[in-house]
Scaffold this motif. Structure first.
Motif, PDB file in Angstrom:
ATOM      1  N   LEU A 145      -3.532  -0.260  -7.829  1.00  0.00           N
ATOM      2  CA  LEU A 145      -2.839  -1.611  -7.219  1.00  0.00           C
ATOM      3  C   LEU A 145      -1.494  -1.169  -7.106  1.00  0.00           C
ATOM      4  N   ALA A 146      -0.805  -0.707  -8.367  1.00  0.00           N
ATOM      5  CA  ALA A 146       0.667  -0.475  -8.215  1.00  0.00           C
ATOM      6  C   ALA A 146       1.041   0.789  -7.426  1.00  0.00           C
ATOM      7  N   CYS A 147      -0.002   1.833  -7.169  1.00  0.00           N
ATOM      8  CA  CYS A 147       0.393   2.946  -6.301  1.00  0.00           C
ATOM      9  C   CYS A 147       0.423   2.159  -4.772  1.00  0.00           C
ATOM     10  N   ASP A 148      -0.558   1.530  -4.616  1.00  0.00           N
ATOM     11  CA  ASP A 148      -0.917   1.185  -3.199  1.00  0.00           C
ATOM     12  C   ASP A 148       0.434   0.197  -2.813  1.00  0.00           C
ATOM     13  N   ILE A 149       1.033  -0.476  -3.827  1.00  0.00           N
ATOM     14  CA  ILE A 149       2.027  -1.335  -3.271  1.00  0.00           C
ATOM     15  C   ILE A 149       3.374  -0.428  -3.181  1.00  0.00           C
TER      16      ILE A 149
END
Ligand code: HAM
Length: 418
Positions: A145-149
């Motif tokens: 999730l963090a990487c996609d943000i």
């Protein structure tokens, strides 16, 4: 002139587009992962933070904005979001309603630190917490999730560092070994690290002092002290990250500055940031719920520092691209309370168009100049002639194309000629 408090910043209209843009990405990507927003108050009882973050951490020791309120209760402006969120989950019995909670938060946080680029006393965090799963797939989901943000914002150049602190037994065993190693080198450590050694020896691994770094490079590695359960968990996380094509580096000295972590810890770094290179970080915190007197509940989460995201975004995006320019600037020779003029403005705004009018009773020519300065798509020219014939004249500023049309056909004209 009264100035703002040191370490705080105004976010001006020129920059708000960047903030609105990243806030939009937070909402969109969180929602695509099934995360719901939870908002907690900006202040809490001080014990919410002391218990959870740890009494010997920098945050609790030196950085909290704490004060006694009028009924002598110790209150603290939140320095981070995980502890308040856990408090809210317990207080509102959210975990009983669902055995897995996916939550996110965003807002201002407060730490009394020495201000520098990317470090403020009031700053903003976006964070996400996955509560109720002990399995490595939840650690991987949070990191993904963090990487996609970051990617949603357009940040491609970042590093993911991960480590495992193991379960309590592994961590305690390692702590003893590390103390034994560091005791033999105490006189060589920086003053800061000697103080940390007394109170929280793992934090010595975090030191930025060159000599400390050299010394801790030869210290025992936590990864050699993980027991079977801890190894399995860490391998599980790495395996899924690899399958998701998430590039990561195992960094055995990554310990993080809050006491509530066990098992996986991680950090996102960017070389665009200089000294404050951490865009965000997080980890697993299986014991935190019990610190609040609740049933043990496994959880994992992370938070980004939004000022740092904005610093990077400014370098990679043309700010102008995010600005919504006015659709129409009304250049009017009619009185400001003229019925025809007012009904026109109202009609256009009801069409959801961005419409700017002159409020300084400037000349027709000055208004025309202003319509160009603000970058409006159309100048709408309005005078007695137009009013008397129930018409308006629209001029597309890009190429000067101009046409007089009837009041009733404005909508079609604008959408056809945009
Ligand atoms: P943290 O590492 O203390 O973790 O903070 C996360 C991020 O907030 C940092 O990496 C940094 O980007 C930003 N940050 C921290 N202090 C400042 C400051 N003074 N000025 C600007 N930015 C700052 C936590 O707060 C944990 N609650 C993260 C977490 C969530 N762990 C589990 N769930």
């Amino acid at each position: 002139m009264i100035q703002s408090v040191r370490g705080t910043k105004d976010i001006l209209p020129d920059d708000i587009h960047l903030w609105n843009f990243v806030e939009g990405v937070f909402k969109k990507i969180s929602s695509s992962y099934g995360y719901s927003e939870l908002r907690t108050p900006i202040f809490e009882k001080t014990e919410v933070f002391v218990r959870s973050i740890g009494e010997e951490t920098d945050i609790v020791n030196k950085e909290m904005y704490s004060f006694l309120d009028r009924s002598n209760e110790s209150i603290t402006l939140r320095p981070e979001g995980t502890a308040p969120l856990v408090r809210a989950v317990i207080q509102n019995s959210l975990i009983q309603q669902s055995n897995l909670l996916r939550l996110w938060y965003y807002g201002p946080f407060f730490r009394y630190e020495r201000p520098q680029k990317g470090r403020q006393r009031q700053f903003h965090q976006y964070g996400a917490e996955c509560i109720g799963s002990e399995y490595p797939e939840s650690d991987a989901e949070i990191i993904s999730l963090a990487c996609d943000i970051l990617k949603g914002i357009g940040i491609k150049n970042f590093k993911v560092l991960i480590n495992s602190l193991g379960n309590n037994e592994s961590r305690d065993k390692y702590r003893e070994e590390l103390i034994a190693y560091l005791s033999n080198h105490l006189s060589e450590l920086s003053e800061d690290s000697r103080r940390r050694f007394e109170k929280n020896p793992l934090r010595v691994l975090d030191s930025k002092d060159e000599k400390d770094i050299e010394l801790t490079n030869s210290a025992p590695s936590i990864l050699d002290f993980l027991d079977k359960e801890s190894i399995e968990h860490f391998e599980g996380v790495k395996n899924i990250l690899t399958k998701l094509d998430i590039d990561f580096t195992v960094h055995p000295k990554l310990v993080r500055g809050l006491d509530y972590y066990n098992h996986t810890v991680f950090e996102f770094q960017s070389s665009e940031l200089g000294a404050q290179d951490s865009i965000g970080g997080g980890g697993r915190y299986n014991q935190l719920f019990t610190e609040f007197g609740a049933k043990q509940t496994p959880a994992v989460g992370f938070a980004f520092g939004v000022e740092r995201l904005i610093i990077i975004l400014e370098k990679i995006i043309e700010k102008d691209k995010l600005v919504q320019k006015p659709d129409i600037f009304i250049v009017s020779g009619l009185n400001p309370d003229d019925d025809y003029y007012l009904s026109l403005v109202k009609k256009l705004r009801n069409l959801n168009l961005k419409v700017i009018t002159d409020l300084n009773r400037r000349s027709f020519k000055a208004q025309m100049k202003e319509s160009n300065r603000v970058g409006a798509k159309f100048a709408l020219l309005l005078g007695e002639d137009e009013k008397n014939s129930n018409n308006i004249t629209l001029k597309r500023l890009e190429d000067g194309f101009q046409q007089t049309i009837s009041f009733g056909s404005i909508e079609n004209f604008i959408f056809d000629n945009k």
